[in-house]
Design a protein around this motif. Structure first.
Motif, PDB file in Angstrom:
ATOM      1  N   LYS A   4       3.227 -17.227   7.459  1.00 59.85           N
ATOM      2  CA  LYS A   4       2.121 -16.699   6.588  1.00 59.85           C
ATOM      3  C   LYS A   4       2.550 -15.974   5.635  1.00 59.85           C
ATOM      4  N   LEU A  24     -10.550 -13.722   2.598  1.00 56.45           N
ATOM      5  CA  LEU A  24      -9.114 -14.259   2.534  1.00 56.45           C
ATOM      6  C   LEU A  24      -8.880 -14.874   4.208  1.00 56.45           C
ATOM      7  N   GLU A  26     -10.734 -16.638   6.109  1.00 57.28           N
ATOM      8  CA  GLU A  26     -10.927 -17.874   5.896  1.00 57.28           C
ATOM      9  C   GLU A  26      -9.600 -18.862   5.767  1.00 57.28           C
ATOM     10  N   TYR A  27      -8.503 -18.469   5.253  1.00 59.64           N
ATOM     11  CA  TYR A  27      -7.316 -19.054   4.796  1.00 59.64           C
ATOM     12  C   TYR A  27      -6.399 -18.792   5.693  1.00 59.64           C
ATOM     13  N   GLU A  28      -5.763 -19.773   6.594  1.00 61.17           N
ATOM     14  CA  GLU A  28      -5.062 -19.463   7.801  1.00 61.17           C
ATOM     15  C   GLU A  28      -3.498 -19.299   7.048  1.00 61.17           C
ATOM     16  N   GLU A  29      -3.326 -19.516   5.783  1.00 58.06           N
ATOM     17  CA  GLU A  29      -1.850 -19.320   5.085  1.00 58.06           C
ATOM     18  C   GLU A  29      -1.700 -17.880   4.910  1.00 58.06           C
ATOM     19  N   ASP A 107     -11.742 -17.905  -4.580  1.00 54.46           N
ATOM     20  CA  ASP A 107     -11.224 -19.128  -4.844  1.00 54.46           C
ATOM     21  C   ASP A 107     -10.229 -18.496  -6.104  1.00 54.46           C
ATOM     22  N   VAL A 110      -7.489 -16.385  -4.376  1.00 49.08           N
ATOM     23  CA  VAL A 110      -6.473 -17.396  -3.608  1.00 49.08           C
ATOM     24  C   VAL A 110      -5.396 -18.300  -4.653  1.00 49.08           C
ATOM     25  N   ARG A 114      -1.553 -17.875  -4.533  1.00 48.37           N
ATOM     26  CA  ARG A 114      -0.547 -18.972  -4.173  1.00 48.37           C
ATOM     27  C   ARG A 114       0.516 -19.054  -5.425  1.00 48.37           C
TER      28      ARG A 114
END
Length: 385
Positions: A4, A24, A26-29, A107, A110, A114
């Motif tokens: 992660k 955040l 909600e996002y497993e990464e 969004d 995120v 990324r």
């Protein structure tokens, strides 16, 4: 499953802080840690943090002071409810990777995280070295040796003693900035500043002010005149990395500055002379961009007086052992790993590999192997290739 990305959020507003943490999660990464202030983060933030997301206006220590304190150790994303051009420019000079203006949705954050994670830069967007001779002597810049490299350095030395513009062409990760530094350090300008800017890493709306500076009152919050990079590089060298990414609408002004050797700050009414040597670099197909109307042909010829074409590492394999050994020695010393050496099977694997990421990838492979290897000798299995 890949590891992660560890994100530390520094925000004094509890509602904003909790909102970002929830969004955040909600996002497993991502693995999230939150801190109520910069001072709190400096005391408690995990050493293995990947990205710091920080507010800019905070009591005690603001986001820019916090970024300066971190000294380039982490990738930083600035968020603020009062974005100003001058603040954004200052943050770029501190190595901040991106910035977000409040309000923004999850969004958008995120997408930025990324981008920062996946597009790890070789250097900061802006790098200003006041006295290059004290920073990194040119003899230590190239750790390997090959006939190809020696030929390139011979050409670079011939170019260095002139003021001719040099364009360095090559894939990402081949060491284009090292060649630019080598040219500067072997030139009559070597005692003056070396200033580097990555065109691809700076938003279009900031680029003009970053390059040329601005006058007091040029825009909201421009409370004082600020010098641009051309002025900061006075007497020295300005390295324009990723020149192929320069927006088309700004190319005409750059061409004029190069031709006339004078510039006007944003919001100014007077021009003044500059004395700067230009070195540029690109991994783009500029011929194709010229045909498509994305890059000015007249600017290309101004910048490309002396081309320096740097081949990928797979065509310079004689350098691999020297680079690998030097990186291994540095990493072992930095992290107190003891004496580490490359095994024969590891060296054979390194020489057989194609390195799509070039020297940057080789450095990463050796750093990882040195840290994870459980024995004194690095084996093929430690390399992960």
């Amino acid at each position: 499953m890949s590891a992660k990305t560890k994100v530390s959020i520094v925000e004094d507003d509890i509602n904003m802080r909790k909102s970002l943490e929830f969004a955040l999660s909600e996002y497993e990464e991502f693995e999230i840690k939150c801190f109520k202030s910069a001072l709190d983060a400096l005391k408690k933030m995990p050493e293995d943090t990947d990205i710091v997301v920080t507010d800019i206006n905070m009591p005690g220590m603001d986001g820019l002071a916090f970024a300066k304190e971190l000294a380039g150790k982490y990738d930083i994303v600035i968020m603020t409810g009062n974005a100003t051009l001058s603040g954004a420019i200052e943050s770029l000079r501190l190595g901040v990777r991106d910035f977000l203006t409040k309000p923004f949705d999850a969004d958008a954050l995120v997408a930025v995280l990324r981008k920062v994670r996946d597009e790890k830069p070789a250097s900061k967007a802006v790098k200003i070295i006041e006295n290059p001779s004290d920073d990194e002597p040119n003899k230590s810049a190239f750790f390997g040796s090959s006939p190809v490299l020696e030929a390139l350095l011979k050409t670079a030395k011939k170019a260095a003693v002139t003021d001719a513009s040099v364009m360095i062409n090559g894939q990402s990760g081949v060491g284009k900035e090292l060649f630019a530094r080598f040219i500067h350090e072997n030139s009559p300008r070597s005692s003056a500043p070396f200033v580097a800017i990555n065109m691809a890493a700076i938003p279009e709306n900031l680029l003009e002010s970053e390059l040329y500076g601005y006058e007091k009152g040029a825009f909201t919050d421009a409370i004082a005149t600020k010098k641009g990079l051309f002025e900061l590089a006075e007497g020295g060298t300005l390295f324009l990395d990723e020149i192929g990414e320069m927006p088309a609408n700004l190319q005409a002004k750059l061409l004029r500055v190069i031709q006339e050797r004078e510039l006007m700050r944003v919001g100014g009414s007077k021009t003044f002379k500059i004395n700067v040597r230009i070195v540029s670099a690109t991994n783009a197909d500029l011929s194709g961009k010229i045909k498509n109307g994305e890059f000015r042909e007249d600017l290309f010829y101004r910048l490309n007086t002396i081309p320096l074409n740097v081949p990928p590492l797979k065509e310079r394999k004689d350098e691999i052992e020297g680079i690998a050994s030097s990186v291994l020695k540095r990493v072992s010393s930095s992290y107190n790993l003891g004496t580490k050496k490359l095994g024969k099977d590891a060296l054979k694997a390194l020489l057989a590999y194609d390195y799509p990421g070039n020297i940057r990838e080789l450095v990463s492979i050796i750093e990882r192997a040195a840290i994870l290897s459980e024995s004194e000798e690095i084996s093929k299995s430690d390399l992960g290739i």
